[in-house]
Motif scaffolding. Structure first.
Motif, PDB file in Angstrom:
ATOM      1  N   ASP A  39     -40.851  25.154  28.200  1.00  0.00           N
ATOM      2  CA  ASP A  39     -41.258  26.371  29.234  1.00  0.00           C
ATOM      3  C   ASP A  39     -41.802  27.570  28.259  1.00  0.00           C
ATOM      4  OD1 ASP A  39     -40.244  25.122  31.349  1.00  0.00           O
ATOM      5  OD2 ASP A  39     -38.377  25.734  31.179  1.00  0.00           O
ATOM      6  N   SER A  71     -53.412  32.988  30.356  1.00  0.00           N
ATOM      7  CA  SER A  71     -52.979  32.060  31.044  1.00  0.00           C
ATOM      8  C   SER A  71     -53.921  31.515  31.923  1.00  0.00           C
ATOM      9  CB  SER A  71     -51.747  33.134  32.088  1.00  0.00           C
ATOM     10  OG  SER A  71     -51.382  32.003  33.200  1.00  0.00           O
ATOM     11  N   TYR A  73     -53.272  29.727  34.891  1.00  0.00           N
ATOM     12  CA  TYR A  73     -52.786  30.125  36.143  1.00  0.00           C
ATOM     13  C   TYR A  73     -51.954  31.393  36.453  1.00  0.00           C
ATOM     14  CZ  TYR A  73     -53.477  25.060  35.630  1.00  0.00           C
ATOM     15  OH  TYR A  73     -53.877  23.887  35.438  1.00  0.00           O
ATOM     16  N   SER A  74     -51.867  31.728  37.827  1.00  0.00           N
ATOM     17  CA  SER A  74     -51.018  32.738  38.018  1.00  0.00           C
ATOM     18  C   SER A  74     -49.516  32.232  37.921  1.00  0.00           C
ATOM     19  CB  SER A  74     -51.018  32.977  39.355  1.00  0.00           C
ATOM     20  OG  SER A  74     -50.075  34.119  39.784  1.00  0.00           O
ATOM     21  N   TRP A  75     -48.489  32.995  37.201  1.00  0.00           N
ATOM     22  CA  TRP A  75     -47.248  32.783  36.968  1.00  0.00           C
ATOM     23  C   TRP A  75     -46.288  33.692  36.849  1.00  0.00           C
ATOM     24  CZ3 TRP A  75     -45.167  33.801  32.051  1.00  0.00           C
ATOM     25  CH2 TRP A  75     -46.113  34.365  31.273  1.00  0.00           C
ATOM     26  N   ASN A  76     -44.892  33.336  36.824  1.00  0.00           N
ATOM     27  CA  ASN A  76     -43.809  34.481  36.502  1.00  0.00           C
ATOM     28  C   ASN A  76     -43.085  34.289  35.155  1.00  0.00           C
ATOM     29  OD1 ASN A  76     -44.167  35.396  39.025  1.00  0.00           O
ATOM     30  ND2 ASN A  76     -43.112  33.828  40.065  1.00  0.00           N
ATOM     31  N   GLU A 142     -44.638  38.978  37.589  1.00  0.00           N
ATOM     32  CA  GLU A 142     -45.975  38.053  37.983  1.00  0.00           C
ATOM     33  C   GLU A 142     -47.030  38.298  36.940  1.00  0.00           C
ATOM     34  OE1 GLU A 142     -48.831  36.864  41.493  1.00  0.00           O
ATOM     35  OE2 GLU A 142     -47.174  37.959  41.872  1.00  0.00           O
ATOM     36  N   ARG A 202     -41.978  30.672  30.861  1.00  0.00           N
ATOM     37  CA  ARG A 202     -42.224  30.655  31.957  1.00  0.00           C
ATOM     38  C   ARG A 202     -41.127  30.575  33.008  1.00  0.00           C
ATOM     39  NH1 ARG A 202     -44.842  24.550  32.528  1.00  0.00           N
ATOM     40  NH2 ARG A 202     -43.182  23.391  32.636  1.00  0.00           N
ATOM     41  N   SER A 204     -42.938  29.427  36.336  1.00  0.00           N
ATOM     42  CA  SER A 204     -43.586  28.642  36.786  1.00  0.00           C
ATOM     43  C   SER A 204     -44.865  28.060  36.183  1.00  0.00           C
ATOM     44  CB  SER A 204     -43.906  28.636  38.366  1.00  0.00           C
ATOM     45  OG  SER A 204     -44.571  30.118  38.412  1.00  0.00           O
ATOM     46  N   PRO A 205     -46.163  27.659  36.599  1.00  0.00           N
ATOM     47  CA  PRO A 205     -47.119  26.933  35.912  1.00  0.00           C
ATOM     48  C   PRO A 205     -47.420  27.242  34.466  1.00  0.00           C
ATOM     49  CG  PRO A 205     -47.870  27.560  38.153  1.00  0.00           C
ATOM     50  CD  PRO A 205     -46.632  28.010  37.878  1.00  0.00           C
TER      51      PRO A 205
END
Length: 219
Positions: A39, A71, A73-76, A142, A202, A204-205
């Motif tokens: 991650d 990044s 992608y958009s992620w958290n 985010e 991370r 997510s993505p």
């Protein structure tokens, strides 16, 4: 991916710059406090051999530091790992900001304060202070796709310094003496382009780095 210095500490109100030579007190009992994980979003992990400075990021001085990442992608974000010097007791709270890219830290995209900080002594010391590993739990913040900046500022008393290496991963880090109101590159402040030791984890993505990506200044 990874990421030293011997000199006399004289803490002042604002960062200056000075050269120094790395020197470990002892390797005995040293702990490599970083947790390998699928991650990982951005890994700029600490090594004593790459340590070059510690850059101020304590709220009581108005200091804040920011470093960049990229990044796909958009992620958290849910976890941040850093290495630091805390001149007094270890802080229990830290302000975390996600900032846009404007050829340096831009506007705040998302922010939050974490009160969940786990500090462990690495077994190393420098400039007369122990070097700490801090594992910070973050209420998911985010990040958008593309390049962003992670800005950190410890809350509480004491002069605190986020450990840094010479630039080697991506863009150099930036310093603010006005709580993030304005920013200057580490090269313009200290005469050297630095990057901060940090690992971002991370929620997510996946994130991938677009390239492999002070306290001494107070003497």
């Amino acid at each position: 991916m990874s990421a030293l210095i011997l000199c006399l500490v004289i803490l002042q109100e604002a960062p200056l710059s000075a050269p120094a030579t790395p020197s470990a007190v002892s390797d005995v009992g040293h702990q490599d406090l970083q947790i390998a994980s699928e991650d990982w979003l951005c890994s700029q992990a600490f090594t004593y051999e790459s340590l070059e400075n510690g850059l101020g990021f304590s709220q009581n001085n108005g200091w804040m530091m920011a470093d960049d990442f990229y990044s796909m992608y958009s992620w958290n974000l849910f976890r941040v790992e850093i290495w630091a010097i805390y001149s007094e007791s270890s802080p229990q709270s830290i302000l975390i900001q996600i900032r846009s890219d404007l050829s340096g830290p831009g506007s705040v995209i998302d922010s939050g304060t974490s009160n969940s900080m786990n500090h462990q002594d690495t077994g190393y010391s420098q400039w007369g202070y122990p070097l700490w590993y801090s594992d910070i739990s973050v209420f998911p913040l985010e990040f958008p796709a593309g390049k962003s900046w992670l800005a950190l500022q410890t809350i509480g008393t004491g002069n605190n310094f986020w450990l840094a290496a010479d630039q080697q991963w991506a863009d150099m880090s930036y310093f603010s003496s006005s709580n993030g109101g304005s920013w200057s590159s580490s090269q313009s402040v200290w005469g050297t382009p630095y990057e901060q030791f940090m690992i971002l984890n991370r929620y997510s993505p996946a994130l991938e780095r677009n390239s492999w990506g002070g306290i001494k200044a107070l003497f």
